[in-house]
Design a protein around this motif. Sequence first.
Motif, PDB file in Angstrom:
ATOM      1  N   LEU A  28      -5.801  -1.554  -6.888  1.00 13.04           N
ATOM      2  CA  LEU A  28      -6.888  -0.605  -6.650  1.00 13.04           C
ATOM      3  C   LEU A  28      -6.224   0.750  -6.407  1.00 13.04           C
ATOM      4  CD1 LEU A  28      -9.829   0.258  -6.000  1.00 13.04           C
ATOM      5  CD2 LEU A  28      -9.349  -0.336  -3.609  1.00 13.04           C
ATOM      6  N   ILE A  29      -6.536   1.711  -7.268  1.00 12.36           N
ATOM      7  CA  ILE A  29      -5.920   3.038  -7.157  1.00 12.36           C
ATOM      8  C   ILE A  29      -7.015   4.096  -7.070  1.00 12.36           C
ATOM      9  CG2 ILE A  29      -4.255   4.658  -8.167  1.00 12.36           C
ATOM     10  CD1 ILE A  29      -2.875   2.346  -9.503  1.00 12.36           C
ATOM     11  N   PRO A  30      -7.417   4.468  -5.833  1.00 11.19           N
ATOM     12  CA  PRO A  30      -8.379   5.565  -5.677  1.00 11.19           C
ATOM     13  C   PRO A  30      -7.682   6.896  -5.962  1.00 11.19           C
ATOM     14  CG  PRO A  30      -8.261   4.179  -3.702  1.00 11.19           C
ATOM     15  CD  PRO A  30      -7.072   3.863  -4.547  1.00 11.19           C
ATOM     16  N   ILE A  31      -8.390   7.776  -6.653  1.00 12.42           N
ATOM     17  CA  ILE A  31      -7.821   9.052  -7.100  1.00 12.42           C
ATOM     18  C   ILE A  31      -8.804  10.188  -6.828  1.00 12.42           C
ATOM     19  CG2 ILE A  31      -7.404  10.341  -9.260  1.00 12.42           C
ATOM     20  CD1 ILE A  31      -6.047   7.825 -10.324  1.00 12.42           C
ATOM     21  N   ARG A  32      -8.271  11.312  -6.424  1.00 15.66           N
ATOM     22  CA  ARG A  32      -9.094  12.528  -6.358  1.00 15.66           C
ATOM     23  C   ARG A  32      -8.438  13.604  -7.203  1.00 15.66           C
ATOM     24  NH1 ARG A  32      -9.265  14.851  -0.662  1.00 15.66           N
ATOM     25  NH2 ARG A  32      -7.401  15.931  -1.413  1.00 15.66           N
ATOM     26  N   LYS A  33      -9.250  14.358  -7.935  1.00 11.53           N
ATOM     27  CA  LYS A  33      -8.712  15.452  -8.739  1.00 11.53           C
ATOM     28  C   LYS A  33      -9.042  16.784  -8.080  1.00 11.53           C
ATOM     29  CE  LYS A  33      -8.120  13.211 -13.219  1.00 11.53           C
ATOM     30  NZ  LYS A  33      -8.655  13.011 -14.579  1.00 11.53           N
ATOM     31  N   ALA A  43     -21.770  14.308  -1.324  1.00  9.07           N
ATOM     32  CA  ALA A  43     -20.987  15.539  -1.233  1.00  9.07           C
ATOM     33  C   ALA A  43     -19.693  15.355  -0.448  1.00  9.07           C
ATOM     34  CB  ALA A  43     -21.834  16.637  -0.607  1.00  9.07           C
ATOM     35  N   ASP A  44     -19.482  14.189   0.140  1.00  7.33           N
ATOM     36  CA  ASP A  44     -18.310  14.045   1.016  1.00  7.33           C
ATOM     37  C   ASP A  44     -17.530  12.765   0.758  1.00  7.33           C
ATOM     38  OD1 ASP A  44     -20.333  12.483   1.876  1.00  7.33           O
ATOM     39  OD2 ASP A  44     -20.374  13.224   3.939  1.00  7.33           O
ATOM     40  N   GLU A  45     -17.452  12.364  -0.492  1.00  4.15           N
ATOM     41  CA  GLU A  45     -16.660  11.186  -0.833  1.00  4.15           C
ATOM     42  C   GLU A  45     -15.171  11.548  -0.781  1.00  4.15           C
ATOM     43  OE1 GLU A  45     -17.789   8.038  -1.521  1.00  4.15           O
ATOM     44  OE2 GLU A  45     -19.716   8.836  -0.845  1.00  4.15           O
ATOM     45  N   PRO A  46     -14.332  10.644  -0.268  1.00  7.16           N
ATOM     46  CA  PRO A  46     -12.906  10.974  -0.156  1.00  7.16           C
ATOM     47  C   PRO A  46     -12.159  10.954  -1.490  1.00  7.16           C
ATOM     48  CG  PRO A  46     -13.321   8.750   0.655  1.00  7.16           C
ATOM     49  CD  PRO A  46     -14.665   9.361   0.363  1.00  7.16           C
ATOM     50  N   TYR A  47     -12.680  10.227  -2.476  1.00  3.93           N
ATOM     51  CA  TYR A  47     -12.037  10.143  -3.792  1.00  3.93           C
ATOM     52  C   TYR A  47     -13.051  10.429  -4.889  1.00  3.93           C
ATOM     53  CZ  TYR A  47      -8.368   7.913  -1.099  1.00  3.93           C
ATOM     54  OH  TYR A  47      -7.404   7.667  -0.165  1.00  3.93           O
ATOM     55  N   ASP A  48     -12.552  10.757  -6.076  1.00  9.42           N
ATOM     56  CA  ASP A  48     -13.425  10.983  -7.238  1.00  9.42           C
ATOM     57  C   ASP A  48     -13.602   9.711  -8.066  1.00  9.42           C
ATOM     58  OD1 ASP A  48     -13.726  13.673  -6.617  1.00  9.42           O
ATOM     59  OD2 ASP A  48     -12.013  14.290  -7.846  1.00  9.42           O
ATOM     60  N   PHE A  49     -12.571   8.883  -8.080  1.00  7.18           N
ATOM     61  CA  PHE A  49     -12.591   7.653  -8.885  1.00  7.18           C
ATOM     62  C   PHE A  49     -11.921   6.526  -8.122  1.00  7.18           C
ATOM     63  CE2 PHE A  49     -11.856  11.247 -11.770  1.00  7.18           C
ATOM     64  CZ  PHE A  49     -12.971  11.154 -12.580  1.00  7.18           C
ATOM     65  N   LEU A  50     -12.389   5.304  -8.375  1.00  9.73           N
ATOM     66  CA  LEU A  50     -11.655   4.107  -7.980  1.00  9.73           C
ATOM     67  C   LEU A  50     -11.263   3.410  -9.280  1.00  9.73           C
ATOM     68  CD1 LEU A  50     -14.105   2.727  -5.245  1.00  9.73           C
ATOM     69  CD2 LEU A  50     -12.291   4.445  -4.974  1.00  9.73           C
ATOM     70  N   VAL A  71      -4.148  15.631 -10.002  1.00  9.24           N
ATOM     71  CA  VAL A  71      -4.455  14.609  -9.001  1.00  9.24           C
ATOM     72  C   VAL A  71      -3.906  15.057  -7.650  1.00  9.24           C
ATOM     73  CG1 VAL A  71      -3.943  12.237  -8.276  1.00  9.24           C
ATOM     74  CG2 VAL A  71      -4.537  12.723 -10.665  1.00  9.24           C
ATOM     75  N   ASP A  72      -4.770  15.195  -6.643  1.00  5.72           N
ATOM     76  CA  ASP A  72      -4.270  15.638  -5.333  1.00  5.72           C
ATOM     77  C   ASP A  72      -4.470  14.616  -4.224  1.00  5.72           C
ATOM     78  OD1 ASP A  72      -6.937  15.933  -4.713  1.00  5.72           O
ATOM     79  OD2 ASP A  72      -6.818  18.063  -4.245  1.00  5.72           O
ATOM     80  N   ALA A  73      -5.013  13.453  -4.553  1.00  4.63           N
ATOM     81  CA  ALA A  73      -5.035  12.332  -3.602  1.00  4.63           C
ATOM     82  C   ALA A  73      -4.949  11.053  -4.425  1.00  4.63           C
ATOM     83  CB  ALA A  73      -6.292  12.346  -2.745  1.00  4.63           C
ATOM     84  N   GLU A  74      -4.058  10.176  -4.035  1.00  5.49           N
ATOM     85  CA  GLU A  74      -3.861   8.930  -4.789  1.00  5.49           C
ATOM     86  C   GLU A  74      -3.221   7.883  -3.886  1.00  5.49           C
ATOM     87  OE1 GLU A  74      -1.338   9.313  -8.237  1.00  5.49           O
ATOM     88  OE2 GLU A  74      -1.774   7.281  -8.946  1.00  5.49           O
ATOM     89  N   SER A  79       0.867  -1.176   0.000  1.00  7.90           N
ATOM     90  CA  SER A  79       0.000   0.000   0.000  1.00  7.90           C
ATOM     91  C   SER A  79       0.900   1.221   0.000  1.00  7.90           C
ATOM     92  CB  SER A  79      -0.884  -0.025   1.253  1.00  7.90           C
ATOM     93  OG  SER A  79      -1.548   1.218   1.419  1.00  7.90           O
ATOM     94  N   VAL A  80       0.762   2.052  -1.020  1.00  9.35           N
ATOM     95  CA  VAL A  80       1.589   3.252  -1.138  1.00  9.35           C
ATOM     96  C   VAL A  80       0.668   4.458  -1.291  1.00  9.35           C
ATOM     97  CG1 VAL A  80       3.344   4.445  -2.525  1.00  9.35           C
ATOM     98  CG2 VAL A  80       3.451   1.960  -2.246  1.00  9.35           C
ATOM     99  N   THR A  81       0.890   5.483  -0.484  1.00  3.44           N
ATOM    100  CA  THR A  81       0.114   6.717  -0.608  1.00  3.44           C
ATOM    101  C   THR A  81       0.950   7.726  -1.383  1.00  3.44           C
ATOM    102  OG1 THR A  81      -1.009   6.283   1.475  1.00  3.44           O
ATOM    103  CG2 THR A  81      -1.076   8.539   0.664  1.00  3.44           C
ATOM    104  N   LEU A  82       0.485   8.091  -2.567  1.00  3.87           N
ATOM    105  CA  LEU A  82       1.249   9.023  -3.413  1.00  3.87           C
ATOM    106  C   LEU A  82       0.887  10.467  -3.128  1.00  3.87           C
ATOM    107  CD1 LEU A  82       0.564   6.275  -5.409  1.00  3.87           C
ATOM    108  CD2 LEU A  82       2.427   7.460  -6.548  1.00  3.87           C
ATOM    109  N   ALA A  83      -0.367  10.701  -2.709  1.00  3.97           N
ATOM    110  CA  ALA A  83      -0.802  12.056  -2.354  1.00  3.97           C
ATOM    111  C   ALA A  83      -2.032  11.939  -1.473  1.00  3.97           C
ATOM    112  CB  ALA A  83      -1.129  12.856  -3.611  1.00  3.97           C
ATOM    113  N   GLY A  84      -2.196  12.905  -0.572  1.00  2.00           N
ATOM    114  CA  GLY A  84      -3.356  12.886   0.307  1.00  2.00           C
ATOM    115  C   GLY A  84      -3.160  11.979   1.510  1.00  2.00           C
TER     116      GLY A  84
END
Lengths: 187, 187
Positions: free
Chosen positions: B88-93, B138-145, B174-177, B21-26
């Motif tokens: 599995l790579i959750p991403i937020r923009k 309105a409060d999901e931690p990511y935009d995409f899985l 991308v600001d959370a990954e 498990s690697v956190t790249l951002a966020g």
Amino acid sequence: MDDRLFTFVGGASGSWRVASSVTLAGAPPPALQALEVVSGGLRERPPGATWCLRGIRSNERYVTRTEKESLLAVQAPLGRPQATHAALIPIRKTAAWWALAQDERRRIFEENARHIEIGLRYLPAVARRLYHCRDLGADEPYDFLTWFEFAATDAPAFDTLLAALRASEEWAYVDAEVELRLVRSDA
Amino acid sequence: MDDRLFTFVGGASGSWRVASSVTLAGAPPPALQALEVVSGGLRERPPGATWCLRGIRSNERYVTRTEKESLLAVQAPLGRPQATHAALIPIRKTAAWWALAQDERRRIFEENARHIEIGLRYLPAVARRLYHCRDLGADEPYDFLTWFEFAATDAPAFDTLLAALRASEEWAYVDAEVELRLVRSDA
């Protein structure tokens, strides 16, 4: 947290009185006397409510930068004192629409149906806001909740706007549509 | 009802063992030993689960008809027996991304980042599926899985695919990954 999610609560009382309810396609809603627009996504139906629809404000799906600037230059905000009339029009589109590729939907939306161009003609008289429902969950009854506010004197212009959109190629993909006409309860 | 909504349940047990498990951002996720993919949107966190992410399959937002046909011609389904590895790579923009008009996002996505072209190079070796979260509420931690499945021997190719996407202009938004690498528990 920003206010992206809203619930439209229909029942016996609310800030908007239901002047008429017409089902153009799909199942009709229950008989409603009034409507309230509430911030947030209600999990429980409030006492006295007979119809609850959730919608979320989202990013634009078809509008180009040039079109966006044109819209921003002339559009009106919600809540203008003179805008005592409103319409809530929940819409569902067919599976065939959703299976189209992005360029195909864009072509029907603007190049053929001229959705943005038609809307621009009625700005700033008719203020509008789009709420998305389709991706709130797997069993939402509608894909969009469209909301319009205008002065009583602009109601004929709004009728013309609606007729133009419904005559478009895009509307061939609409398989559920309800039109609630509303008047502010304090008006 | 179609199976559009899924919940990714992380915890002590599941069909997929968490290899890394690697956190790249966020914000980083809690420590996870395993992951299960469950159909439907769970309201309650199952016993033993420490991380629950919901995602919904939706219509394509950028792909043209021509690109869609190219992808359909070569893409692989999920669940292939040899595909014992997954990610599995959750991403937020960023808000800046979501404020862009459709033509601006499309230009970055494909004309600049060549997202589809890069993905095509690794088909059918890497099967993929995109789940949307942003409009679930309105409060999901990511935009995409984003979800990928491949054989152990194709893991290096998958690494190359990821590196190419992350080097693109699109990834500046991308600001959370988080990157979870998974191996089938029965493998």
